[in-house]
Enzyme design. Structure first.
Site, PDB file in Angstrom:
ATOM      1  N   GLY A  13      -4.231   3.043   3.401  1.00 50.88           N
ATOM      2  CA  GLY A  13      -3.454   2.570   2.251  1.00 50.88           C
ATOM      3  C   GLY A  13      -1.966   2.543   2.559  1.00 50.88           C
ATOM      4  N   ASP A  14      -1.183   1.961   1.641  1.00 49.20           N
ATOM      5  CA  ASP A  14       0.275   1.893   1.745  1.00 49.20           C
ATOM      6  C   ASP A  14       0.758   1.135   2.979  1.00 49.20           C
ATOM      7  OD1 ASP A  14       0.315   3.434  -0.560  1.00 49.20           O
ATOM      8  OD2 ASP A  14       0.449   5.323   0.568  1.00 49.20           O
ATOM      9  N   LYS A  17       0.757  -3.925   1.430  1.00 49.08           N
ATOM     10  CA  LYS A  17      -0.038  -5.027   0.849  1.00 49.08           C
ATOM     11  C   LYS A  17       0.757  -5.775  -0.225  1.00 49.08           C
ATOM     12  CE  LYS A  17      -3.197  -1.964  -0.172  1.00 49.08           C
ATOM     13  NZ  LYS A  17      -2.731  -0.785   0.578  1.00 49.08           N
ATOM     14  N   GLY A  18       1.417  -5.001  -1.111  1.00 51.40           N
ATOM     15  CA  GLY A  18       2.167  -5.622  -2.205  1.00 51.40           C
ATOM     16  C   GLY A  18       3.214  -6.580  -1.685  1.00 51.40           C
ATOM     17  N   ASN A  39      -4.591   4.252  -8.917  1.00 51.12           N
ATOM     18  CA  ASN A  39      -4.316   5.056  -7.715  1.00 51.12           C
ATOM     19  C   ASN A  39      -3.462   4.234  -6.743  1.00 51.12           C
ATOM     20  OD1 ASN A  39      -6.552   3.339  -7.372  1.00 51.12           O
ATOM     21  ND2 ASN A  39      -7.711   4.754  -6.106  1.00 51.12           N
ATOM     22  N   GLY A  41      -0.384   1.871  -5.476  1.00 48.08           N
ATOM     23  CA  GLY A  41       1.037   1.686  -5.777  1.00 48.08           C
ATOM     24  C   GLY A  41       1.541   0.639  -4.804  1.00 48.08           C
ATOM     25  N   HIS A  42       1.783  -0.566  -5.277  1.00 46.21           N
ATOM     26  CA  HIS A  42       2.175  -1.675  -4.404  1.00 46.21           C
ATOM     27  C   HIS A  42       3.632  -2.036  -4.667  1.00 46.21           C
ATOM     28  CE1 HIS A  42      -2.314  -3.026  -3.907  1.00 46.21           C
ATOM     29  NE2 HIS A  42      -2.088  -1.784  -3.522  1.00 46.21           N
ATOM     30  N   THR A 130      -5.025  11.060  -6.350  1.00 44.82           N
ATOM     31  CA  THR A 130      -3.827  10.729  -7.127  1.00 44.82           C
ATOM     32  C   THR A 130      -3.982  11.209  -8.574  1.00 44.82           C
ATOM     33  OG1 THR A 130      -4.732   8.578  -7.747  1.00 44.82           O
ATOM     34  CG2 THR A 130      -3.396   8.649  -5.743  1.00 44.82           C
ATOM     35  N   GLN A 231      -5.798   0.355  -1.674  1.00 47.28           N
ATOM     36  CA  GLN A 231      -6.151   1.407  -0.713  1.00 47.28           C
ATOM     37  C   GLN A 231      -6.324   0.786   0.677  1.00 47.28           C
ATOM     38  OE1 GLN A 231      -8.145   1.588  -3.998  1.00 47.28           O
ATOM     39  NE2 GLN A 231      -6.189   2.506  -4.481  1.00 47.28           N
ATOM     40  N   THR A 246     -11.603   7.217  -1.395  1.00 52.08           N
ATOM     41  CA  THR A 246     -11.521   6.833  -2.797  1.00 52.08           C
ATOM     42  C   THR A 246     -12.921   6.414  -3.256  1.00 52.08           C
ATOM     43  OG1 THR A 246     -10.260   5.592  -4.434  1.00 52.08           O
ATOM     44  CG2 THR A 246     -10.826   4.411  -2.387  1.00 52.08           C
ATOM     45  N   THR A 308       2.613   8.813  -6.309  1.00 56.05           N
ATOM     46  CA  THR A 308       2.740  10.239  -6.598  1.00 56.05           C
ATOM     47  C   THR A 308       4.023  10.859  -6.038  1.00 56.05           C
ATOM     48  OG1 THR A 308       1.531  10.714  -4.578  1.00 56.05           O
ATOM     49  CG2 THR A 308       0.230  10.585  -6.611  1.00 56.05           C
ATOM     50  N   ARG A 312       4.088  11.453   2.903  1.00 53.25           N
ATOM     51  CA  ARG A 312       2.926  10.946   3.615  1.00 53.25           C
ATOM     52  C   ARG A 312       2.858  11.600   4.991  1.00 53.25           C
ATOM     53  NH1 ARG A 312       4.683   4.910   2.079  1.00 53.25           N
ATOM     54  NH2 ARG A 312       3.854   4.791  -0.029  1.00 53.25           N
ATOM     55  N   GLY A 421      11.280  -5.057   7.412  1.00 54.77           N
ATOM     56  CA  GLY A 421      12.041  -4.426   6.342  1.00 54.77           C
ATOM     57  C   GLY A 421      11.312  -4.646   5.030  1.00 54.77           C
TER      58      GLY A 421
HETATM   59  P1  GDP Z   1       0.957  -0.948  -0.427  1.00 57.18           P
HETATM   60  O1  GDP Z   1       0.313   0.107  -1.243  1.00 57.18           O
HETATM   61  O2  GDP Z   1       0.101  -1.362   0.736  1.00 57.18           O
HETATM   62  O3  GDP Z   1       1.399  -2.136  -1.214  1.00 57.18           O
HETATM   63  O4  GDP Z   1       2.246  -0.286   0.212  1.00 57.18           O
HETATM   64  P2  GDP Z   1       3.313   0.670  -0.545  1.00 57.18           P
HETATM   65  O5  GDP Z   1       4.160  -0.163  -1.404  1.00 57.18           O
HETATM   66  O6  GDP Z   1       2.642   1.835  -1.162  1.00 57.18           O
HETATM   67  O7  GDP Z   1       4.096   1.256   0.679  1.00 57.18           O
HETATM   68  C1  GDP Z   1       4.783   0.441   1.584  1.00 57.18           C
HETATM   69  C2  GDP Z   1       6.251   0.873   1.602  1.00 57.18           C
HETATM   70  O8  GDP Z   1       6.894   0.324   2.720  1.00 57.18           O
HETATM   71  C3  GDP Z   1       7.025   0.363   0.398  1.00 57.18           C
HETATM   72  O9  GDP Z   1       8.027   1.279   0.085  1.00 57.18           O
HETATM   73  C4  GDP Z   1       7.618  -0.942   0.913  1.00 57.18           C
HETATM   74  O10 GDP Z   1       8.809  -1.312   0.233  1.00 57.18           O
HETATM   75  C5  GDP Z   1       7.922  -0.574   2.324  1.00 57.18           C
HETATM   76  N1  GDP Z   1       7.852  -1.656   3.303  1.00 57.18           N
HETATM   77  C6  GDP Z   1       7.001  -2.713   3.339  1.00 57.18           C
HETATM   78  N2  GDP Z   1       7.194  -3.419   4.468  1.00 57.18           N
HETATM   79  C7  GDP Z   1       8.168  -2.795   5.161  1.00 57.18           C
HETATM   80  C8  GDP Z   1       8.800  -3.043   6.428  1.00 57.18           C
HETATM   81  O11 GDP Z   1       8.467  -3.961   7.167  1.00 57.18           O
HETATM   82  N3  GDP Z   1       9.768  -2.155   6.791  1.00 57.18           N
HETATM   83  C9  GDP Z   1      10.140  -1.111   6.028  1.00 57.18           C
HETATM   84  N4  GDP Z   1      11.091  -0.295   6.482  1.00 57.18           N
HETATM   85  N5  GDP Z   1       9.578  -0.857   4.840  1.00 57.18           N
HETATM   86  C10 GDP Z   1       8.593  -1.682   4.428  1.00 57.18           C
HETATM   87  P1  IMO Z   2      -2.520   1.686  -2.197  1.00 46.43           P
HETATM   88  O1  IMO Z   2      -3.255   0.550  -2.857  1.00 46.43           O
HETATM   89  C1  IMO Z   2      -2.701   5.563  -0.215  1.00 46.43           C
HETATM   90  C2  IMO Z   2      -5.836   8.326  -1.508  1.00 46.43           C
HETATM   91  C3  IMO Z   2      -5.389   9.583  -2.219  1.00 46.43           C
HETATM   92  C4  IMO Z   2      -6.505  10.518  -1.824  1.00 46.43           C
HETATM   93  C5  IMO Z   2      -7.739   9.634  -1.828  1.00 46.43           C
HETATM   94  C6  IMO Z   2      -8.513   9.643  -3.142  1.00 46.43           C
HETATM   95  O2  IMO Z   2      -1.168   1.935  -2.733  1.00 46.43           O
HETATM   96  O3  IMO Z   2      -2.559   1.542  -0.715  1.00 46.43           O
HETATM   97  P2  IMO Z   2      -8.096   8.787  -5.618  1.00 46.43           P
HETATM   98  O4  IMO Z   2      -6.887   8.779  -6.472  1.00 46.43           O
HETATM   99  O5  IMO Z   2      -8.641   7.432  -5.309  1.00 46.43           O
HETATM  100  O6  IMO Z   2      -9.127   9.729  -6.152  1.00 46.43           O
HETATM  101  O7  IMO Z   2      -7.621   9.428  -4.220  1.00 46.43           O
HETATM  102  O8  IMO Z   2      -7.252   8.314  -1.612  1.00 46.43           O
HETATM  103  N1  IMO Z   2      -5.342   7.070  -2.104  1.00 46.43           N
HETATM  104  C7  IMO Z   2      -4.371   6.318  -1.577  1.00 46.43           C
HETATM  105  N2  IMO Z   2      -3.578   6.529  -0.510  1.00 46.43           N
HETATM  106  N3  IMO Z   2      -2.585   4.420  -0.915  1.00 46.43           N
HETATM  107  C8  IMO Z   2      -3.380   4.183  -1.981  1.00 46.43           C
HETATM  108  O9  IMO Z   2      -3.389   2.985  -2.625  1.00 46.43           O
HETATM  109  C9  IMO Z   2      -4.299   5.174  -2.383  1.00 46.43           C
HETATM  110  N4  IMO Z   2      -5.199   5.267  -3.387  1.00 46.43           N
HETATM  111  C10 IMO Z   2      -5.841   6.431  -3.195  1.00 46.43           C
HETATM  112  O10 IMO Z   2      -4.136  10.006  -1.755  1.00 46.43           O
HETATM  113  O11 IMO Z   2      -6.321  10.975  -0.502  1.00 46.43           O
HETATM  114 MG    MG Z   3       0.721   2.021  -1.975  1.00 41.98          MG
END
Ligand code: GDP
Ligand code: IMO
Ligand code: MG
Length: 430
Positions: A13-14, A17-18, A39, A41-42, A130, A231, A246, A308, A312, A421
């Site tokens: 995850g993270d 994607k967003g 759960n 966060g994009h 989460t 995720q 998850t 949350t 990480r 970035g």
């Molecule tokens: P998602 O859950 O897959 O949508 O990702 P998140 O938003 O939770 O986490 C990605 C984080 O990295 C966010 O804070 C974005 O703003 C940041 N981000 C995305 N692409 C880049 C990148 O290429 N470089 C940097 N430094 N940050 C990035």
């Molecule tokens: P995005 O879409 C990162 C993780 C939690 C925990 C496990 C189970 O932003 O990438 P849950 O709340 O589903 O019961 O948690 O999965 N988790 C994520 N980690 N990005 C996420 O979503 C997540 N959604 C759940 O931290 O380890």
């Molecule tokens: Mg996220």
């Protein structure tokens, strides 16, 4: 036949994607979420503004695009109301551009409480959830006790709510007699429940549809659809490091069930990964770094959870895990995120194999949770320079291009986007 494309996280995850869904949205008519819930966060950044979405698809920032919350998603009215409020405050229009499947299930206040008491009872085996009620709400769906968005249209909604509430409270009392004092988003249960019901009215105001018909008819008319995963593959309920996962299928198959799109109608599969790895919550992470290199990745990458705020866990890129993810979802285009975070590092590593009790393997083992998985690394020279995003791939440092070529050769899939970035504009396409 027009097919629906899908974008999936290949790690924990993270991955970003967003950001990329927002970047790709201009090419599509419809963006649809298919699994998970708040759960997720994009994060999306543009024009010095930053938004974090939990339930709403990341296509919402582009005008004249339709955003669909599919049947596979679970919705917390309280969370989606807050999301809509923030978007509207930020000048983003939310109206007929947001459609919700009648078949998506609701997260009730008591699901949040159950999540909290189950997690507490696990002690040091806690998942690191989460605590958004994901596990308990999907449990009710699968055990045929859930309440769906479409049920709000029916007269028996209140009694269905009360039946679920009573059933949940019987369980809650076994874990925590004084469950009323447990806080949800800083509020005691009775206050939260009141806020939840107020928010339900906002959900009632959104346009509810039979999204499987809506999406298939749209494809019939050659309208383009991008499905947005939440995720990542390594958190998938079936293929992740169970039980540290998850409660939904985060792979391409999840898109078929979560939107009602047949496998033959799946088009391109975009797999997105960070140039290194992060994980939030508990569970195995073979390439995790506990030293100052890990801390540097966290600091430079600002690796703190979007949902949350938790720090990480950080480590090097893990190829066996990435190959597994690519296999499970049939990925045919890759996107590498956060390349800029590696700028200052003298040396970089990629795990190419695992050593498990002296045996080398490229496969993710069944009992990853209980065995010692030692990564075998290949070392790369860092580029140690800033990346000036003039949009031209050829102008990237040669060391970065070597790093990318190695990944492409190993996975046999091209890297089509390199993100340098967080802003929309900091995106290099090939
Ligand atoms: P998602 O859950 O897959 O949508 O990702 P998140 O938003 O939770 O986490 C990605 C984080 O990295 C966010 O804070 C974005 O703003 C940041 N981000 C995305 N692409 C880049 C990148 O290429 N470089 C940097 N430094 N940050 C990035
Ligand atoms: P995005 O879409 C990162 C993780 C939690 C925990 C496990 C189970 O932003 O990438 P849950 O709340 O589903 O019961 O948690 O999965 N988790 C994520 N980690 N990005 C996420 O979503 C997540 N959604 C759940 O931290 O380890
Ligand atoms: Mg996220």
């Amino acid at each position: 036949m027009t097919k629906a494309d899908v974008l999936l996280g290949l790690q924990w995850g993270d991955e970003g994607k967003g950001k990329i869904v927002d970047v790709l949205t201009p090419k599509y008519n419809i963006i649809a979420r298919f699994q998970g819930g708040p759960n997720a966060g994009h994060t999306i950044e543009f024009d010095n503004k930053k938004f974090i979405l939990h339930t709403i698809p990341s296509g919402i920032f582009n005008k004249n695009k339709i955003n669909v919350i599919g049947n596979g998603v679970i919705i917390d009215p309280y969370v989606i109301k807050k999301e809509i409020d923030r978007l509207v405050e930020g000048g983003i229009e939310v109206g007929d551009n947001l459609l919700v499947s009648r078949k998506s299930h609701l997260i009730l206040p008591t699901h949040r409480l159950l999540d909290a008491v189950y997690e507490k009872a696990k002690g040091d085996k806690k998942i690191g959830s989460t605590l958004k009620g994901i596990g308990p709400a999907y449990t009710d769906k699968i055990s045929r006790n859930g309440i769906r968005v479409g049920d709000m249209e029916k007269t028996g909604f209140d009694s269905a709510y009360n039946t679920s509430r009573e059933r949940h409270i019987k369980t809650l009392i076994m874990y925590e007699k004084d469950f009323n004092s447990l806080l949800i988003d800083g509020m005691p249960f009775p206050d939260y429940e009141k806020a939840w019901f107020e928010a339900l009215e906002i959900l009632r105001g959104l346009k509810r549809i039979d999204s499987e018909y809506f999406l298939n008819k749209a494809l019939d008319k050659n309208r383009t659809v991008l499905a947005e995963g939440a995720q990542g593959t390594l958190l998938d309920i079936d293929f992740g490091s169970y039980p540290f996962v998850t409660s939904s299928n985060t792979i391409t198959a999840g898109m078929c069930t979560g939107l009602g799109i047949a496998p033959a109608r799946v088009g391109k599969v975009f797999g997105i990964f960070k140039a290194y790895c992060t994980r939030v919550g508990s569970g195995p992470f073979p390439t995790e770094l506990f030293d100052d290199v890990g801390q540097r990745l966290r600091d430079i990458g600002n690796e703190y959870g979007s949902t949350t705020g938790r720090p990480r866990r950080c480590g090097w890129l893990d190829l066996p895990a990435l190959k597994y993810a690519v296999m499970l979802s049939g990925v045919n285009e890759l996107m590498m995120m956060k390349a800029d975070v590696l700028n200052p590092f003298e040396e970089l590593k990629i795990a190419v194999k695992y050593n498990i009790n002296g045996k080398l393997t490229e496969e993710v083992p069944f009992d990853e949770v209980n065995i010692n998985v030692q990564p075998v690394y290949k070392t790369f020279k860092g580029w140690q320079s800033a990346l000036d995003p003039d949009g031209n791939y050829d102008n990237l440092p040669v060391e970065l291009k070597d790093y990318i070529s190695f990944i492409e050769d190993q996975l046999n899939i091209p890297v089509k986007i390199v993100s340098v970035g967080p802003d929309r504009e900091q995106t290099i396409r090939r």
